[in-house]
Motif scaffolding. Structure first.
Motif, PDB file in Angstrom:
ATOM      1  N   LEU A 131      11.436  26.862 -15.082  1.00  0.00           N
ATOM      2  CA  LEU A 131      12.353  25.627 -15.581  1.00  0.00           C
ATOM      3  C   LEU A 131      12.555  24.503 -14.361  1.00  0.00           C
ATOM      4  O   LEU A 131      12.509  23.279 -14.626  1.00  0.00           O
ATOM      5  N   GLY A 132      13.039  24.981 -13.097  1.00  0.00           N
ATOM      6  CA  GLY A 132      13.328  24.220 -12.035  1.00  0.00           C
ATOM      7  C   GLY A 132      12.077  23.473 -11.799  1.00  0.00           C
ATOM      8  O   GLY A 132      12.218  22.345 -11.174  1.00  0.00           O
ATOM      9  N   ALA A 133      10.895  23.918 -11.643  1.00  0.00           N
ATOM     10  CA  ALA A 133       9.672  23.320 -11.376  1.00  0.00           C
ATOM     11  C   ALA A 133       9.447  22.133 -12.071  1.00  0.00           C
ATOM     12  O   ALA A 133       9.083  21.059 -11.817  1.00  0.00           O
ATOM     13  N   LEU A 134       9.574  22.450 -13.439  1.00  0.00           N
ATOM     14  CA  LEU A 134       9.345  21.156 -14.362  1.00  0.00           C
ATOM     15  C   LEU A 134      10.423  20.014 -14.377  1.00  0.00           C
ATOM     16  O   LEU A 134       9.838  18.943 -14.345  1.00  0.00           O
ATOM     17  N   ILE A 135      11.446  20.428 -14.364  1.00  0.00           N
ATOM     18  CA  ILE A 135      12.791  19.409 -14.022  1.00  0.00           C
ATOM     19  C   ILE A 135      12.282  18.638 -12.650  1.00  0.00           C
ATOM     20  O   ILE A 135      12.583  17.444 -12.388  1.00  0.00           O
ATOM     21  N   GLY A 136      11.869  19.246 -11.633  1.00  0.00           N
ATOM     22  CA  GLY A 136      11.810  18.521 -10.293  1.00  0.00           C
ATOM     23  C   GLY A 136      10.325  17.861 -10.406  1.00  0.00           C
ATOM     24  O   GLY A 136      10.730  16.782 -10.028  1.00  0.00           O
ATOM     25  N   CYS A 137       9.551  17.950 -11.100  1.00  0.00           N
ATOM     26  CA  CYS A 137       8.422  17.133 -11.300  1.00  0.00           C
ATOM     27  C   CYS A 137       8.719  15.939 -12.022  1.00  0.00           C
ATOM     28  O   CYS A 137       8.253  14.849 -11.855  1.00  0.00           O
ATOM     29  N   PHE A 138       9.484  16.210 -13.332  1.00  0.00           N
ATOM     30  CA  PHE A 138      10.061  15.111 -14.101  1.00  0.00           C
ATOM     31  C   PHE A 138      10.811  13.933 -13.069  1.00  0.00           C
ATOM     32  O   PHE A 138      10.737  12.874 -13.241  1.00  0.00           O
ATOM     33  N   ARG A 139      11.771  14.488 -12.603  1.00  0.00           N
ATOM     34  CA  ARG A 139      12.611  13.635 -11.643  1.00  0.00           C
ATOM     35  C   ARG A 139      11.970  13.031 -10.692  1.00  0.00           C
ATOM     36  O   ARG A 139      12.119  12.197 -10.362  1.00  0.00           O
ATOM     37  N   GLY A 140      11.014  13.709 -10.032  1.00  0.00           N
ATOM     38  CA  GLY A 140      10.088  13.061  -8.777  1.00  0.00           C
ATOM     39  C   GLY A 140       9.492  11.748  -9.385  1.00  0.00           C
ATOM     40  O   GLY A 140       9.337  10.734  -8.624  1.00  0.00           O
ATOM     41  N   VAL A 141       8.747  11.743 -10.734  1.00  0.00           N
ATOM     42  CA  VAL A 141       8.231  10.789 -11.009  1.00  0.00           C
ATOM     43  C   VAL A 141       8.947   9.679 -11.534  1.00  0.00           C
ATOM     44  O   VAL A 141       8.943   8.495 -11.031  1.00  0.00           O
ATOM     45  N   LEU A 142      10.297   9.852 -12.128  1.00  0.00           N
ATOM     46  CA  LEU A 142      11.123   9.065 -12.504  1.00  0.00           C
ATOM     47  C   LEU A 142      11.720   8.349 -11.346  1.00  0.00           C
ATOM     48  O   LEU A 142      11.980   6.989 -11.416  1.00  0.00           O
ATOM     49  N   GLN A 143      12.132   8.969 -10.245  1.00  0.00           N
ATOM     50  CA  GLN A 143      12.788   8.554  -9.127  1.00  0.00           C
ATOM     51  C   GLN A 143      11.608   7.440  -8.259  1.00  0.00           C
ATOM     52  O   GLN A 143      11.743   6.456  -7.781  1.00  0.00           O
ATOM     53  N   GLY A 144      10.037   7.763  -8.715  1.00  0.00           N
ATOM     54  CA  GLY A 144       9.154   6.879  -7.984  1.00  0.00           C
ATOM     55  C   GLY A 144       9.010   5.698  -8.606  1.00  0.00           C
ATOM     56  O   GLY A 144       8.769   4.565  -7.897  1.00  0.00           O
ATOM     57  N   TYR A 145       9.536   5.615  -9.871  1.00  0.00           N
ATOM     58  CA  TYR A 145       9.574   4.226 -10.541  1.00  0.00           C
ATOM     59  C   TYR A 145      11.200   3.680 -10.057  1.00  0.00           C
ATOM     60  O   TYR A 145      11.508   2.669 -10.512  1.00  0.00           O
ATOM     61  N   GLU A 146      11.928   4.361  -9.166  1.00  0.00           N
ATOM     62  CA  GLU A 146      13.183   3.721  -8.718  1.00  0.00           C
ATOM     63  C   GLU A 146      14.144   3.790  -9.914  1.00  0.00           C
ATOM     64  O   GLU A 146      15.133   3.057  -9.983  1.00  0.00           O
ATOM     65  N   ASN A 147      14.071   4.667 -10.731  1.00  0.00           N
ATOM     66  CA  ASN A 147      14.813   4.769 -12.018  1.00  0.00           C
ATOM     67  C   ASN A 147      15.764   6.133 -11.962  1.00  0.00           C
ATOM     68  O   ASN A 147      15.055   7.019 -11.899  1.00  0.00           O
ATOM     69  N   MET A 148      16.989   6.021 -11.421  1.00  0.00           N
ATOM     70  CA  MET A 148      17.712   7.167 -11.046  1.00  0.00           C
ATOM     71  C   MET A 148      18.477   7.633 -12.221  1.00  0.00           C
ATOM     72  O   MET A 148      18.928   8.835 -12.139  1.00  0.00           O
ATOM     73  N   THR A 149      18.527   6.802 -13.274  1.00  0.00           N
ATOM     74  CA  THR A 149      19.504   7.319 -14.610  1.00  0.00           C
ATOM     75  C   THR A 149      19.101   8.632 -15.169  1.00  0.00           C
ATOM     76  O   THR A 149      20.047   9.285 -15.409  1.00  0.00           O
ATOM     77  N   PRO A 150      17.698   8.802 -15.418  1.00  0.00           N
ATOM     78  CA  PRO A 150      17.351  10.216 -15.921  1.00  0.00           C
ATOM     79  C   PRO A 150      17.929  11.334 -14.955  1.00  0.00           C
ATOM     80  O   PRO A 150      18.204  12.482 -15.421  1.00  0.00           O
ATOM     81  N   THR A 151      17.591  11.155 -13.778  1.00  0.00           N
ATOM     82  CA  THR A 151      18.074  12.240 -12.762  1.00  0.00           C
ATOM     83  C   THR A 151      19.684  12.424 -12.994  1.00  0.00           C
ATOM     84  O   THR A 151      19.997  13.450 -12.731  1.00  0.00           O
TER      85      THR A 151
END
Length: 501
Positions: A131-151
């Motif tokens: 679960l942590g692996a999937l969550i980490g990948c999702f957050r990384g991509v979204l943070q790369g878009y400089e979108n911190m709200t989902p995190t």
């Protein structure tokens, strides 16, 4: 606004404060439910979980944040799906392998730590790590878009459900020490499931197309040292959890006393004093994609302005929090932890003071490490963490055996750890870092005056209402004394939300 970390940092700081509040609220009743000894066992499991999570998630999150932001700056949007795909494969395989190790070797691992009650809790890591692996990948991509709200939202979801289900199951299974710890980790597992579901919907809205033909070398060049860097500190603290009880026992302590003091240091003092790190961690998370984006555009002036402004804002916010916690510590601990009484209060206050220096250095090391990674100095980041980690373990082994230092060896060795990282990072980034003397000195002086004001107030009103009102008074004193900086930062804050990021 080009030269600031923007509202992303604000969003993460707010969510981080909310998470820390719920985290503290979680630890308070949990300590009373499973006892200080139970918190010690909980921290032992948590240390190995954090180590494993760093291996499967933290490095991948940072790598994806760096690579996705860089691809955006270059206009290579077709690469983003490929990075995402490789991140899922990389972290997914490692998480499954580690999960199986914990599932089948839970009992030997628990015995090695001297906490046989922890074996059933280790079995849950076979679910938590994927679960942590999937969550980490999702957050990384979204943070790369400089979108911190989902995190930010997913972190709040984690804390809310951990608070509700963790305490419920800890109480439900509290008839035994191991059962109470298992119940707490069961609640954490449920919270991760809900966070995963939310992030799954968030990532689907990006409509990222997977690219199966993208070159793997670029991804592996970034993710390998970043993953190893993310593992170093959890590994160091996992080693600490494995050896600290035996080291303290060699100093003349009974096993149960040693476990209790470790729980006091990591589970009680650590839970309170690490609250200020919300600020530095939030700024570091936002700095990584921001500096990466600007570096890809070869805008050195912008990078320098972002770095130094972020450092000063972090210092302005974190200094009064650390000093304020020390001001109220003696009154606060007996109120919020019913099991912390008598001599334990004095030990907790002293641990808070010693640990404060480590927390300040930790905050700076987080930001400096984020800058190193954003600039592409992956191997330097790894090397500096290894140097600090080795220095900490060696100092811990020496100091914890001495009756005169015993449990205080933990915060002292943490000072050695983070100061080593900061010194090495500053040597590498020296030309990029420029500290404004006034912006650095004023928070220190103001925090000292604030400390005196709060201590004076608590001498007249030492109860819970005195603590609450003392926090308000202290905050007011600090803001008044720092008025020149407050006006400056408030003006910049308004501009951030008037301009489109």
């Amino acid at each position: 606004m080009k030269y600031t970390v923007g509202k992303g940092a604000f969003v993460l700081i707010v969510s981080g404060i909310v998470c820390k509040v719920f985290g503290a609220l979680f630890r308070l009743p949990l300590t009373n439910i499973i006892s200080l000894q139970g918190i010690g066992v909980f921290q032992m499991v948590m240390s190995l979980y954090s180590l494993s999570l760093g291996l499967v998630s933290s490095g991948v999150t940072n790598a994806l944040s760096k690579l996705v932001s860089g691809a955006r700056a270059r206009g290579e949007f077709n690469k983003i799906g490929g990075y995402f795909r490789h991140g899922l494969i990389f972290s997914g395989i490692i998480s499954l392998l580690l999960g199986m190790i914990f599932l089948f070797l839970s009992h030997p691992i628990a015995l090695l730590q001297g906490a046989r009650e922890a074996d059933i809790s280790y079995m849950l890591l076979s679910i938590l790590l994927p679960l942590g692996a999937l969550i980490g990948c999702f957050r990384g991509v979204l943070q790369g878009y400089e979108n911190m709200t989902p995190t930010a939202i997913s972190q709040i979801i984690e804390q809310l459900f951990k608070f509700a289900f963790g305490l419920f199951f800890a109480y439900l299974f509290s008839n035994s020490l191991g059962g109470g710890v298992f119940g707490a980790f069961l609640g954490i597992t449920i919270s991760e499931i809900f966070a995963f579901i939310y992030l799954l919907f968030a990532i689907k809205r990006k409509r990222i197309a997977f690219n199966r033909h993208i070159e793997k070398k670029e991804f592996l060049k970034a993710v390998t040292p970043l993953t190893l860097s993310a593992v170093v500190l959890p590994l160091v603290f996992a080693v600490e959890s494995l050896i600290i009880v035996s080291l303290l026992s060699s100093a003349g302590m009974e096993n149960q006393v040693a476990t209790t003091l470790y729980g006091l240091s990591s589970g009680v003092v650590g839970a309170i004093l690490h609250f200020p790190l919300v600020i530095s961690l939030s700024v570091a998370v936002v700095l990584l994609p921001k500096i990466s984006f600007l570096s890809e555009q070869n805008d050195y002036i912008a990078v320098k302005k972002v770095v130094n402004k972020s450092l000063m804002i972090m210092w302005f916010l974190i200094m009064p929090l650390i000093v304020g916690i020390n001001a109220i510590a003696r009154n606060l601990y007996p109120i919020i932890y019913s099991s912390v009484t008598g001599e334990l209060v004095e030990i907790a206050v002293q641990l808070t003071l010693f640990s404060s220096f480590a927390v300040v250095l930790s905050a700076f090391s987080q930001l400096l490490n984020s800058i190193l990674q954003a600039k592409g100095y992956y191997n330097h980041s790894l090397l500096f963490y290894i140097i600090g980690g080795v220095a900490k373990i060696l100092s811990l082994i020496i100091l914890a055996r001495l009756p005169s230092t015993n449990i205080y060896a933990i915060p002292i060795s943490n000072v050695v750890l983070y100061s080593s990282i900061c010194i090495c990072s500053l040597i590498k980034l020296g030309r990029l870092i420029k500290i404004d003397a006034f912006s650095f000195a004023l928070p220190i002086v103001s925090s000292f005056v604030m400390f005196l004001a709060v201590k004076l107030w608590l001498s007249f009103m030492p109860n819970i209402w005195g603590v609450i009102s003392g926090v308000i008074i202290g905050g007011g004193v600090y803001m008044i004394l720092c008025l020149p900086l407050v006006k400056n930062y408030a003006k910049e804050f308004k501009l951030k939300f008037k301009q489109k990021m």
